[in-house]
Write a protein that holds these residues in place. Structure first.
Motif, PDB file in Angstrom:
ATOM      1  N   THR A  41       0.256  -1.111  -0.051  1.00  0.00           N
ATOM      2  CA  THR A  41      -0.175   0.173  -0.274  1.00  0.00           C
ATOM      3  C   THR A  41       0.850   1.208   0.062  1.00  0.00           C
ATOM      4  O   THR A  41       0.648   2.387  -0.560  1.00  0.00           O
ATOM      5  N   ALA A  42       1.987   0.987   0.356  1.00  0.00           N
ATOM      6  CA  ALA A  42       3.020   2.388   0.534  1.00  0.00           C
ATOM      7  C   ALA A  42       4.141   2.382  -0.731  1.00  0.00           C
ATOM      8  O   ALA A  42       4.479   3.490  -1.255  1.00  0.00           O
ATOM      9  N   VAL A  43       3.398   1.605  -1.822  1.00  0.00           N
ATOM     10  CA  VAL A  43       4.175   2.191  -3.263  1.00  0.00           C
ATOM     11  C   VAL A  43       3.625   3.500  -3.871  1.00  0.00           C
ATOM     12  O   VAL A  43       4.520   3.521  -4.534  1.00  0.00           O
ATOM     13  N   PRO A  44       2.795   2.888  -3.603  1.00  0.00           N
ATOM     14  CA  PRO A  44       2.693   5.091  -4.602  1.00  0.00           C
ATOM     15  C   PRO A  44       2.502   6.223  -4.411  1.00  0.00           C
ATOM     16  O   PRO A  44       2.965   6.707  -4.927  1.00  0.00           O
ATOM     17  N   ILE A  45       3.465   5.957  -2.711  1.00  0.00           N
ATOM     18  CA  ILE A  45       3.263   7.282  -2.636  1.00  0.00           C
ATOM     19  C   ILE A  45       4.694   7.320  -2.279  1.00  0.00           C
ATOM     20  O   ILE A  45       5.001   8.585  -2.622  1.00  0.00           O
ATOM     21  N   PRO A  89      -1.345  17.856  -0.571  1.00  0.00           N
ATOM     22  CA  PRO A  89      -3.043  18.045  -0.486  1.00  0.00           C
ATOM     23  C   PRO A  89      -3.773  16.588  -0.757  1.00  0.00           C
ATOM     24  O   PRO A  89      -3.765  16.207  -1.547  1.00  0.00           O
ATOM     25  N   ALA A  90      -5.417  16.872   0.258  1.00  0.00           N
ATOM     26  CA  ALA A  90      -5.479  16.091   0.000  1.00  0.00           C
ATOM     27  C   ALA A  90      -6.528  15.561  -1.337  1.00  0.00           C
ATOM     28  O   ALA A  90      -6.692  14.127  -1.847  1.00  0.00           O
ATOM     29  N   LYS A  91      -6.633  16.264  -2.283  1.00  0.00           N
ATOM     30  CA  LYS A  91      -7.437  16.177  -3.338  1.00  0.00           C
ATOM     31  C   LYS A  91      -6.615  16.481  -4.751  1.00  0.00           C
ATOM     32  O   LYS A  91      -7.032  16.450  -5.287  1.00  0.00           O
ATOM     33  N   THR A  92      -5.287  15.375  -4.075  1.00  0.00           N
ATOM     34  CA  THR A  92      -4.329  15.303  -5.756  1.00  0.00           C
ATOM     35  C   THR A  92      -3.899  13.805  -4.780  1.00  0.00           C
ATOM     36  O   THR A  92      -4.506  12.924  -4.593  1.00  0.00           O
ATOM     37  N   PRO A  93      -3.429  12.673  -6.194  1.00  0.00           N
ATOM     38  CA  PRO A  93      -3.211  11.428  -6.598  1.00  0.00           C
ATOM     39  C   PRO A  93      -2.159  11.335  -5.317  1.00  0.00           C
ATOM     40  O   PRO A  93      -1.993  10.599  -4.349  1.00  0.00           O
ATOM     41  N   ALA A  94      -1.335  12.119  -4.723  1.00  0.00           N
ATOM     42  CA  ALA A  94      -0.418  11.864  -3.507  1.00  0.00           C
ATOM     43  C   ALA A  94      -0.658  12.387  -2.821  1.00  0.00           C
ATOM     44  O   ALA A  94      -0.621  11.365  -1.360  1.00  0.00           O
ATOM     45  N   GLY A  95      -1.988  12.855  -2.452  1.00  0.00           N
ATOM     46  CA  GLY A  95      -3.027  12.443  -1.173  1.00  0.00           C
ATOM     47  C   GLY A  95      -3.556  11.806  -1.050  1.00  0.00           C
ATOM     48  O   GLY A  95      -3.761  11.397   0.278  1.00  0.00           O
ATOM     49  N   LEU A  96      -4.064  11.048  -1.962  1.00  0.00           N
ATOM     50  CA  LEU A  96      -4.771   9.404  -2.228  1.00  0.00           C
ATOM     51  C   LEU A  96      -3.874   8.854  -1.483  1.00  0.00           C
ATOM     52  O   LEU A  96      -4.150   7.653  -1.025  1.00  0.00           O
ATOM     53  N   ALA A  97      -2.804   8.544  -2.180  1.00  0.00           N
ATOM     54  CA  ALA A  97      -1.562   7.279  -2.028  1.00  0.00           C
ATOM     55  C   ALA A  97      -1.152   7.786  -0.241  1.00  0.00           C
ATOM     56  O   ALA A  97      -0.721   6.716   0.300  1.00  0.00           O
ATOM     57  N   ALA A 155      -0.707   5.451   5.017  1.00  0.00           N
ATOM     58  CA  ALA A 155      -0.846   5.842   6.676  1.00  0.00           C
ATOM     59  C   ALA A 155      -2.529   4.808   7.220  1.00  0.00           C
ATOM     60  O   ALA A 155      -2.342   4.149   8.004  1.00  0.00           O
ATOM     61  N   ILE A 156      -2.790   4.429   6.260  1.00  0.00           N
ATOM     62  CA  ILE A 156      -4.297   2.731   6.670  1.00  0.00           C
ATOM     63  C   ILE A 156      -3.172   1.725   6.546  1.00  0.00           C
ATOM     64  O   ILE A 156      -3.524   1.165   7.567  1.00  0.00           O
ATOM     65  N   GLY A 157      -2.738   1.634   5.804  1.00  0.00           N
ATOM     66  CA  GLY A 157      -1.785   0.097   5.831  1.00  0.00           C
ATOM     67  C   GLY A 157      -1.032   0.521   6.704  1.00  0.00           C
ATOM     68  O   GLY A 157      -0.879  -0.431   7.300  1.00  0.00           O
ATOM     69  N   THR A 158      -0.346   1.063   6.552  1.00  0.00           N
ATOM     70  CA  THR A 158       0.745   0.872   7.916  1.00  0.00           C
ATOM     71  C   THR A 158      -0.483   0.869   9.363  1.00  0.00           C
ATOM     72  O   THR A 158      -0.292   0.145  10.369  1.00  0.00           O
ATOM     73  N   ALA A 159      -1.577   1.590   9.375  1.00  0.00           N
ATOM     74  CA  ALA A 159      -1.861   1.725  10.430  1.00  0.00           C
ATOM     75  C   ALA A 159      -2.494   0.145  11.058  1.00  0.00           C
ATOM     76  O   ALA A 159      -2.877  -1.305  12.647  1.00  0.00           O
ATOM     77  N   VAL A 160      -3.056  -0.204   9.514  1.00  0.00           N
ATOM     78  CA  VAL A 160      -3.727  -2.002   9.693  1.00  0.00           C
ATOM     79  C   VAL A 160      -2.804  -2.810   9.978  1.00  0.00           C
ATOM     80  O   VAL A 160      -2.794  -3.673  11.062  1.00  0.00           O
TER      81      VAL A 160
END
Length: 320
Positions: free
Chosen positions: A14-18, A280-288, A293-298
């Motif tokens: 899940t961290a590959v895109p970022i 920024p939240a509304k960007t591909p980087a923000g989504l990534a 972050a969700i993958g790390t938390a999970v």
């Protein structure tokens, strides 16, 4: 525990895109720190889950060092297990620990060899007396961490740069030392040894550390074009640093058309990067970033849940 114990082994994907998007949307400082934290947390979770799978799966194998009560039928019923998977997990864990130990030993050995080679060399005048100039026609420059850290540069490298470019080079290497970039590099290298899915983050952190030092250098000399010119010229003439694993100014492999050096030069010739540490939240980087972050938390929650479940069951069946 269930199948959740296996999730931390694949959640690093899940961290590959970022790792691919931070370059355009974050300050290099924030990108390096963010990806290092993600790598470290996911690597620890991977190791913990490998250990849990191994302990549960091998508890009934004759000759194991675990208490006999850990293989009671009650424990087997409460904790799903498979001896083959458990044995494989133990072997993988042993290989992971061996790879990490080998990486640390190699890092310390190279570092000690480089420091011994410089022990009899007087420091050149400069900031904190940290500059060591080696009489070598091969052009290279790198930051040698320690107490104190040293900036190592060859006469061949200095001869290939103009005076203002030399200043940019030294500022770049001193930024590596000041911000302890070797710790970021070593942390992500160890994380990649633990889980190969974290290798994209390792490469991204290495690039972000160089960009971070580039920005510090440009600020120190007061001209981004001078730093860009120094990076490009050094890449054209440099050889691999004699201390692999440390932050080097530029190497021949980095000068490939699609490699890091052209991207570094292009970034230096562009505007100063934003100081934000989160896209920024509304960007591909923000989504990534949110996905990572969700993958790390999970991953952390799954590892913690599996560890707590195992401890509760084993505490119930293990005599005091």
């Amino acid at each position: 525990m269930g199948f959740f114990v296996f999730l931390p082994l694949v959640l690093p994907l899940t961290a590959v895109p970022i790792a691919r998007l931070t370059e355009q949307h974050l300050h290099p400082r924030g990108a390096a720190r963010l990806m290092t934290v993600i790598s470290a947390v996911m690597a620890v979770c991977s190791v913990l889950c490998l250990g849990l799978i191994g302990v549960v799966g091998t508890a009934q194998i004759p000759g194991n060092p675990l208490p006999d009560s850990w293989s009671d039928p009650e424990v087997r019923a409460a904790l799903p297990y498979h001896e083959t998977v458990g044995t494989a997990a133990m072997w993988l864990l042993a290989l992971v620990l061996l790879a990490c130990a080998r990486t640390v030993v190699r890092h310390l050995r190279v570092r000690n060899r480089a420091r011994r080679a410089l022990s009899g060399l007087p420091a050149e005048p400069g900031e904190s007396g940290d500059l060591a100039v080696l009489p070598d026609h091969s052009p290279y420059a790198y930051a040698l961490p320690g107490s104190p850290g040293r900036v190592v540069v060859s006469t061949g490298m200095l001869a290939g740069l103009a005076a203002d470019e030399r200043e940019a080079l030294l500022a770049h290497e001193r930024a590596h030392l000041r911000h302890r970039h070797h710790r970021y590099l070593l942390t992500t290298q160890l994380a990649a040894c633990v889980n190969p899915f974290l290798r994209p983050l390792q490469h991204a952190v290495a690039f972000s550390a160089e960009r971070w030092a580039d920005e510090e250098s440009a600020q120190a000399v007061g001209d981004r074009r001078i730093t860009a010119r120094a990076v490009a010229r050094a890449a054209l003439v440099s050889h691999a640093a004699p201390a692999p694993g440390f932050a080097a100014f530029a190497t021949p492999t980095a000068a490939a058309a699609a490699g890091p050096v052209p991207r570094r030069v292009a970034a230096l010739l562009g505007p100063v990067p934003t100081s934000r540490n989160w896209p920024p939240a509304k960007t591909p980087a923000g989504l990534a970033a949110m996905v990572a972050a969700i993958g790390t938390a999970v991953s952390a929650l799954c590892a913690l849940n599996a560890a707590v479940a195992l401890l509760v069951v084993l505490k119930a069946v293990t005599p005091l």
